[in-house]
Write an enzyme that holds these catalytic residues in place. Structure first.
Site, short mmCIF file in Angstrom:
data_model
loop_
_atom_site.label_atom_id
_atom_site.label_comp_id
_atom_site.label_asym_id
_atom_site.label_seq_id
_atom_site.Cartn_x
_atom_site.Cartn_y
_atom_site.Cartn_z
CG PHE A 251 9.74 57.49 31.95
CD1 PHE A 251 10.09 56.96 33.43
CD2 PHE A 251 10.06 59.04 31.33
CE1 PHE A 251 11.06 57.84 34.31
CE2 PHE A 251 11.79 58.80 32.47
CZ PHE A 251 12.08 58.52 33.55
N GLY A 479 16.77 52.13 34.60
CA GLY A 479 16.93 53.41 35.15
C GLY A 479 16.84 51.99 36.85
NE ARG A 641 8.55 37.51 49.52
CZ ARG A 641 9.24 35.86 49.58
NH1 ARG A 641 10.04 35.88 48.39
NH2 ARG A 641 8.12 34.88 50.12
N PRO A 645 14.31 46.33 49.40
CG PRO A 645 14.83 46.33 51.36
CD PRO A 645 14.99 45.33 50.34
N GLY A 717 6.13 50.54 40.28
CA GLY A 717 7.26 51.43 39.27
C GLY A 717 6.47 52.50 38.81
CD GLU A 718 2.84 51.58 35.28
OE1 GLU A 718 2.16 52.66 34.31
OE2 GLU A 718 3.09 50.94 35.17
MO1 MOS Z 1 5.14 52.02 31.53
S1 MOS Z 1 3.93 53.59 30.90
O1 MOS Z 1 7.12 52.74 31.20
O2 MOS Z 1 4.91 51.03 32.30
#
Ligand code: MOS
Length: 752
Positions: A251, A479, A641, A645, A717-718
């Site tokens: 993270f 992960g 892309r 999925p 991811g974010e």
């Molecule tokens: Mo990050 S702040 O795990 O891109």
């Protein structure tokens, strides 16, 4: 606008495959569920000792005395490392040459700059002996009163925020825009300090062999970690071998090597034996980064039609007394809504805390919760439906730069998610809906956005005479499923079935794959893999097309395609040869090629690049007790892309659940007198459990973006966090009529 774009390294031939886009299960899933996946702390080299940190229980001052003798006399204790005997370093841990170099506490002196800072390391034959030894140190301190809270010190304007964007920025005249507005809102929102708290705490097993160093440790950026350690110890990066096959989450807190990890290496050097050091949960609250608290004020003006005339977004944040990381919260207003005038500004205070750091969607997560709440307040002030208001004001070009971006994709996200959610049945006014049990029900929306970033990565591809392939890159799997997604890209890049591809990652001995961060890893390392595949296929094709005995003789590179382990002539696909045949004729056991993944400056100059999404939330609030539950989340995301999925949905689920956490649960509480974090454990540092998140849906909106990179990959991811927290807050308002302005939202905020 017509633009000449050089798309990134367009391969000189076509490779066709079917791995990309498949919802494959994780290649490492079996290892994980059977416990066979080896995480850093699972390693036990022969002769290994255990190191335990002794950490400060004060926030500011100095260590006056430690009972080192008592600790050393304890059975099993081998050594106690303090500033007195800590081995020398080649670089001052307080030196800082670039924004990615964070100052570290490596026992350089007796000063204490935050709670849970290391004051000694006890090294013993067993974990128990080391733990007991650390307790025997019985430190005495000279304590000073800590600087706590956003008003706890004098504020200043930082030289830059995030990784170097200006602290103060504007276009147009915000004051004039506010003055001319028919309707205005002004509101201040607060977000708390949060700590990353990956399931796997920071851990290291370090072993020296002369001046070469072998390390098992979780890292989101192997080459960067290698470089930092090399600098600190004055050894060559290639003499440092870091293995990091699996991370139990990161993270952002495992992006840069942390002080405790380096202390493990120092401990191994001091005792001349391998050493394992694992942080205890409470030790994760200090030396390994956190999301800084913010207080954000938004002023928004609208004309008579509900069109924005001005957005002013000011954020106050905090950093440590000794280093610089400034949460770029107000910058969230740069990328979403069209307004003739936009101003963003930041100020900061220095507190006696560990240095804050990148934490999932740094800036966007904190900033969008305020912006999305304020936009909702603005819509309400205009008497407009918040979705209609957003659609009216959503930018067609990136507001601050005027660059074209994928606004169509965002509109599609709004459309698909609102349809799925049933938004059109929503009453405009709050407190109109109750469920059969009498709970107040509310619906809210939040817009999700995150930049499509790329870093630098390299990969090496090999084709072997037995028809199999190998792809190597030092990629990191936190992960998110990198072991699987990258293998899928590798398979297509090599024109092979995924089961024929050996994929290697997670080691600093492999080509530099850049960092797993900024939601840019799949795009960056993925392009390196793709291009390495292109390079090796190009070499193989040259062998075939130049040889008279080949079916492909005379076909030039563009005239060949790779599929199913064979090269085919494009003008007559029945003429083909297997990779093995081509290599055998050339007398080669294998052939290799290298590729890089890198952002294309020309396309980035011409286009703004973001992933987009829209999240719709339903909450139910107990009318008597104010207890809030999120009962439904529907998100729709367009992020270029989709490689897999199943994995992408899982990233969105994780992000959305974190958004719920941001809105309702997570907060590190600092004691104002001692400066210590009162809930430095996972019992009292609240995060959502299954019962907090009943139904989550993530819709994948198709998007072909030819500009971000040749594969069209953005990042996933974010972005999920960024829309969800605001959507939950706006749903709470719709349920109750109370506008949450302090996060996490508390029961007492809802009781009038
Ligand atoms: Mo990050 S702040 O795990 O891109």
């Amino acid at each position: 606008m017509t633009l000449e774009l050089s798309l990134n390294q367009q391969p000189a031939h076509v490779r066709q495959g079917s791995s990309i886009g498949q919802p494959l299960i994780r290649r490492d899933g079996f290892l994980k569920v059977t416990g066979a996946a080896r995480y850093a702390a699972d390693n036990h080299p022969p002769g290994m000792l255990y190191a335990v940190l002794a950490v400060s229980s004060i926030a500011r001052g100095r260590v006056a005395w430690l009972d080192v003798e008592a600790a050393k006399a304890h059975g099993g204790v081998v050594e106690v490392m303090t500033p007195e005997n800590r081995p020398p370093l080649a670089t001052d841990p307080d030196a800082k040459n670039n924004p990615f170099m964070f100052r570290l506490d490596l026992l350089q002196n007796d000063r204490i700059r935050y709670p849970n800072q290391t004051i000694a390391v006890v090294i013993a034959e067993t974990l128990e002996a080391a733990t007991e030894g650390a307790a025997l140190l019985s430190p005495r301190y000279e304590a000073q009163s800590p600087r706590v809270g956003l008003d706890g010190a004098e504020s200043f304007v930082p030289g830059g925020v995030g990784i170097g964007s200006p602290a103060v920025h504007h276009k147009g005249d915000v004051e004039a825009g506010l003055k001319s507005a028919a309707t205005r809102i002004e509101a201040t929102y607060q977000t708390p300090a949060q700590y990353h708290n990956a399931m796997e705490p920071h851990a290291i097993v370090a072993a020296w062999n002369g001046d070469s160093l072998s390390i098992d440790t979780p890292s989101q950026g192997l080459a960067m970690a290698q470089g930092r350690i090399a600098g600190l110890f004055g050894i060559a990066p290639q003499d440092i071998h870091i293995r990091s096959p699996f991370l139990g989450g990161g993270f952002g807190s495992k992006g840069m090597i942390s002080g405790p990890q380096v202390l493990g290496i120092l401990a191994a050097r001091l005792v001349g034996r391998p050493v394992k050091l694992v942080l205890r949960r409470e030790q994760m609250f200090g030396p390994v980064g956190h999301r800084a608290p913010t207080r954000q004020t938004l002023r928004i003006g609208m004309d008579g039609e509900g069109q924005l005339t001005a957005i002013d977004h000011h954020a106050k944040t905090a950093t440590s007394t000794f280093d610089d990381f400034f949460e770029p919260a107000a910058d969230a207003s740069h990328t979403l809504y069209a307004s003739p005038a936009i101003a963003t500004s930041h100020e900061a205070v220095r507190l006696d805390t560990g240095t804050p750091l990148f934490m999932r969607a740094p800036g966007e997560a904190t900033g969008s919760i305020a912006l999305e709440s304020a936009i909702d307040e603005a819509a309400t002030a205009c008497g407009m439906d918040p979705l209609e208001f957003r659609l009216r004001n959503y930018a067609e070009v990136e507001p601050m730069t005027g660059k074209p971006f994928s606004s169509k994709a965002l509109r599609e996200c709004y459309a698909q998610a609102s349809e799925r959610f049933g938004w059109q049945r929503r009453p405009l006014k709050p407190r109109q809906m109750r469920d059969k049990d009498g709970f107040l029900t509310g619906w809210g929306i939040g817009t999700a956005t995150f930049p499509a970033i790329m870093f630098q990565a390299e990969a090496r591809a090999v084709l072997r005479a037995d028809g199999s392939g190998l792809m190597e890159t030092g990629a990191q799997d936190m992960g998110q499923g990198a072991w699987t997604a990258f293998a899928q890209i590798a398979a297509d890049g090599l024109g092979l079935d995924i089961d024929q591809v050996d994929f290697r990652a997670g080691s600093s001995d492999l080509p530099n794959a850049g960092i797993a961060g900024g939601s840019g890893h799949t795009a960056t390392a993925g392009m390196a893999i793709h291009n390495a595949g292109a390079a090796v296929i190009t070499r193989l094709a040259a062998l075939a097309t130049s040889h008279e005995a080949s079916q492909l003789f005379g076909a030039d590179n563009e005239g060949v395609l790779a599929r199913g382990g064979r090269l085919h002539r494009r003008d007559d696909e029945s003429r083909s040869e297997s990779y093995g045949e081509i290599l055998a004729r050339a007398g080669l056991a294998e052939i290799d090629g290298r590729g890089t993944g890198t952002p294309d400056p020309a396309s980035r100059e011409a286009y703004a690049m973001h992933a987009h999404g829209a999240v719709f939330a339903e909450v139910k609030v107990d009318p008597d007790f104010g207890q809030i539950r999120v009962t439904r989340l529907v998100g729709a995301f367009a992020a270029g892309r989709v490689i897999n999925p199943r994995l992408v949905r899982s990233q969105y689920y994780g992000g959305m659940i974190w958004g719920v956490s941001f809105a309702l649960h997570e907060e590190a509480v600092t004691d104002r007198r001692s400066g210590r974090i009162q809930n430095a454990n996972l019992a009292e540092y609240h995060i959502p459990v299954n019962a907090d998140v009943p139904s989550v849906e993530a819709l994948l909106v198709h998007e072909d973006d030819p500009y971000v990179n040749a594969l069209g990959i953005k990042g996933v991811g974010e972005i999920g966090i960024t829309g969800t927290a605001g959507a939950v807050a706006n749903a709470v308002w719709h349920a109750t009529g109370v506008r949450p302005r302090r996060f996490p939202i508390r029961i007492e905020d809802l009781l009038g």
